[in-house]
Write a protein that holds these residues in place. Structure first.
Motif: not given
Ligand SMILES: NC(=O)c1ccc[n+]([C@@H]2O[C@H](COP(=O)([O-])OP(=O)(O)OC[C@H]3O[C@@H](n4cnc5c(N)ncnc54)[C@H](O)[C@@H]3O)[C@@H](O)[C@H]2O)c1
Length: 261
Positions: A136-141, A143-146
């Protein structure tokens, strides 16, 4: 509830451990759907029928036709986690939130736990949390949010649980440390991570307790009752939404006062 209060309007929320209609994961999915979220429900026991059943239950309980994508995942496998998150992004374009409620539990004592059962407990509860957070963090990074909400347990705080042995408690202690580390590393990138420590929530995890034992445990809880899955889900909602915009690395107890520290 104020029907206009939509704390997760159009947010894509991945909820792991959501296959049982009695579980915290399902309660979280239903509550998030009430708040306008699109739901990605992951579980080792997920399939099309389970996902349809979830969507139907949400509609029955809320009147909302929820957007539910069910994907089978084994969080012990990084490849499985990556594939599940990819399926979510393919369907909804992105993900905004991860709630990891998946776990196994076992109440064996220290001297009764075979090495392979210890490995399995850590493999699902701790390595599994690491795997799904990493995906999940790979996607959040990008977009710089999550937001991340991990489910640990009061077992990690009080030295063993009511239904969980030392391997369970240790795995959940690891989940707390993992979550705090994620909060520190990724805070500068707009990603928040928090952990919930429930105790005595009425789900199938408590089925191992007979009525007499359950009544004895409830009597010792300051609030004199067991928790509902919704009680844990409400804490997830707070931590997943902007209501907790300045909260990260926190551990929230949902335990009726069972463990006050
Ligand atoms: N119920 C309680 O009193 C209580 C207390 C402390 C902590 N917790 C924690 O809350 C969370 C939710 O528990 P619950 O009570 O709703 O129980 P639950 O059994 O309904 O939920 C756990 C889910 O995890 C899934 N799962 C197990 N292994 C998996 C794997 N390898 N990959 C993907 N999914 C897998 C199961 O199929 C199940 O649906 C868990 O992390 C649990 O440890 C619960």
């Amino acid at each position: 509830m104020n029907q206009n209060l939509q704390l997760l309007q159009n947010k894509v929320c991945v909820i792991v451990g959501a296959s049982s209609l009695r579980g915290i994961g399902y309660a979280t999915a239903e509550l998030f759907a009430r708040h306008g979220a699109k739901i990605v429900a992951l579980d080792i026991a997920m399939n099309d029928d389970v996902a349809k059943g979830m969507a139907q239950e949400i509609e029955t309980n809320t009147g909302i036709t929820a957007d539910v994508l069910g994907v089978q995942v084994d969080i012990q496998s990084p490849e499985s986690c990556n594939a599940a998150i990819k399926a979510a992004v393919d369907r909804f374009g992105t993900i905004d939130c991860l709630v990891n409620s998946a776990a196994i539990v076992n109440g064996k004592g220290m001297l009764s736990i075979p090495s392979d059962e210890f490995d399995q407990m850590i493999g699902v509860n701790l390595k599994g949390a690491f795997n799904i957070c990493q995906s999940a963090i790979r996607i959040f990074v990008e977009k710089q949010s999550g937001t991340i909400v991990n489910l640990a347990s009061s077992a990690a705080q009080r030295g063993g649980g009511l239904v969980g042995g030392p391997h369970y408690a240790a795995s959940k202690g690891g989940v707390i440390s993992l979550t705090r580390t994620i909060a520190r590393e990724f805070g500068p990138q707009g990603i928040r991570a928090n952990v919930i420590c429930p105790a005595m929530i009425e789900t199938s995890m408590l089925d191992v307790l007979d009525e007499t034992r359950l009544a004895g445990i409830i009597d010792a809880i300051p609030l004199k009752k067991a928790g509902r899955p919704l009680d844990a889900a409400n804490a997830c909602l707070f931590l997943a939404s902007d209501m907790s915009a300045f909260v990260t690395g926190a551990t929230i107890d949902v335990n009726g006062g069972t463990h006050i520290h």
